[in-house]
Design a protein around this motif. Sequence first.
Motif, short mmCIF file in Angstrom:
data_model
loop_
_atom_site.label_atom_id
_atom_site.label_comp_id
_atom_site.label_asym_id
_atom_site.label_seq_id
_atom_site.Cartn_x
_atom_site.Cartn_y
_atom_site.Cartn_z
N ALA A 63 0.82 -0.97 -0.23
CA ALA A 63 -0.10 0.05 0.17
C ALA A 63 0.98 1.30 0.02
O ALA A 63 2.18 1.33 0.40
CB ALA A 63 -0.96 -0.09 1.41
N GLN A 64 0.58 2.24 -0.73
CA GLN A 64 1.28 3.52 -0.85
C GLN A 64 1.12 4.41 0.45
O GLN A 64 -0.19 4.16 1.00
CB GLN A 64 0.71 4.43 -2.03
CG GLN A 64 1.12 3.60 -3.38
CD GLN A 64 0.80 4.35 -4.57
OE1 GLN A 64 0.02 5.70 -4.44
NE2 GLN A 64 1.15 4.09 -5.60
N LYS A 65 2.18 4.89 0.86
CA LYS A 65 1.82 5.73 2.18
C LYS A 65 1.16 6.78 1.97
O LYS A 65 1.53 7.60 1.05
CB LYS A 65 3.33 5.92 2.75
CG LYS A 65 4.13 4.59 2.98
CD LYS A 65 5.54 5.18 3.73
CE LYS A 65 6.12 3.89 4.12
NZ LYS A 65 7.48 4.09 4.52
N LYS A 66 0.33 7.33 2.75
CA LYS A 66 -0.31 8.46 2.69
C LYS A 66 0.31 9.65 3.28
O LYS A 66 0.95 9.57 4.55
CB LYS A 66 -1.74 8.48 3.04
CG LYS A 66 -2.64 7.41 2.73
CD LYS A 66 -4.13 7.45 3.47
CE LYS A 66 -4.93 6.28 2.59
NZ LYS A 66 -6.37 6.21 3.31
N LYS A 67 0.46 10.84 3.03
CA LYS A 67 1.02 11.93 3.34
C LYS A 67 0.04 12.77 4.13
O LYS A 67 -0.87 13.33 3.41
CB LYS A 67 1.55 12.77 2.22
CG LYS A 67 2.78 12.08 1.42
CD LYS A 67 3.43 13.08 0.63
CE LYS A 67 4.47 12.37 -0.31
NZ LYS A 67 5.22 13.15 -1.23
N ALA A 68 0.46 12.63 5.29
CA ALA A 68 -0.65 13.59 6.39
C ALA A 68 -0.51 14.83 6.04
O ALA A 68 -1.26 15.81 6.58
CB ALA A 68 -0.36 13.24 7.64
N ASP A 69 0.65 15.59 5.63
CA ASP A 69 0.97 17.07 5.71
C ASP A 69 0.29 17.60 4.53
O ASP A 69 0.24 18.79 4.35
CB ASP A 69 2.41 17.14 5.74
CG ASP A 69 3.06 16.67 7.00
OD1 ASP A 69 2.51 16.49 8.10
OD2 ASP A 69 4.31 16.43 7.03
N VAL A 70 -0.02 16.98 3.43
CA VAL A 70 -0.80 17.51 2.21
C VAL A 70 -2.14 17.94 2.53
O VAL A 70 -2.89 17.21 2.90
CB VAL A 70 -0.65 16.45 1.21
CG1 VAL A 70 -1.15 16.99 -0.25
CG2 VAL A 70 0.97 16.20 1.06
N VAL A 71 -2.42 19.32 2.16
CA VAL A 71 -3.58 19.87 2.35
C VAL A 71 -4.37 19.78 0.72
O VAL A 71 -3.67 20.48 -0.07
CB VAL A 71 -3.52 21.41 2.95
CG1 VAL A 71 -4.85 21.76 3.06
CG2 VAL A 71 -2.96 21.33 4.22
#
Length: 80
Positions: A70-78
């Motif tokens: 699974a691709q990692k999700k970026k939490a900092d992206v708005v």
Amino acid sequence: MPTMTDVPTAPTASKPDLSPVQIWRCRSSSCKAWVRAELAAGAKPSCPLCQGEMIRGIKHLPKLVTKVKAQKKKADVVPW
């Protein structure tokens, strides 16, 4: 003396669904090598163990499961 009905048995595990799979197997009777056709090194592979000729065949095998990371999700992206 215990009989066969008195001996406890291990719980039966469910058997995987088998399907016919094309394979390449070594032609040499003394060699037990085989490989799935979809994973073979070429159109006419040589035996990976004895370097002999391989012939096509069919085995009934469990389906090959390929795991996809699974691709990692970026939490900092708005989102805009």
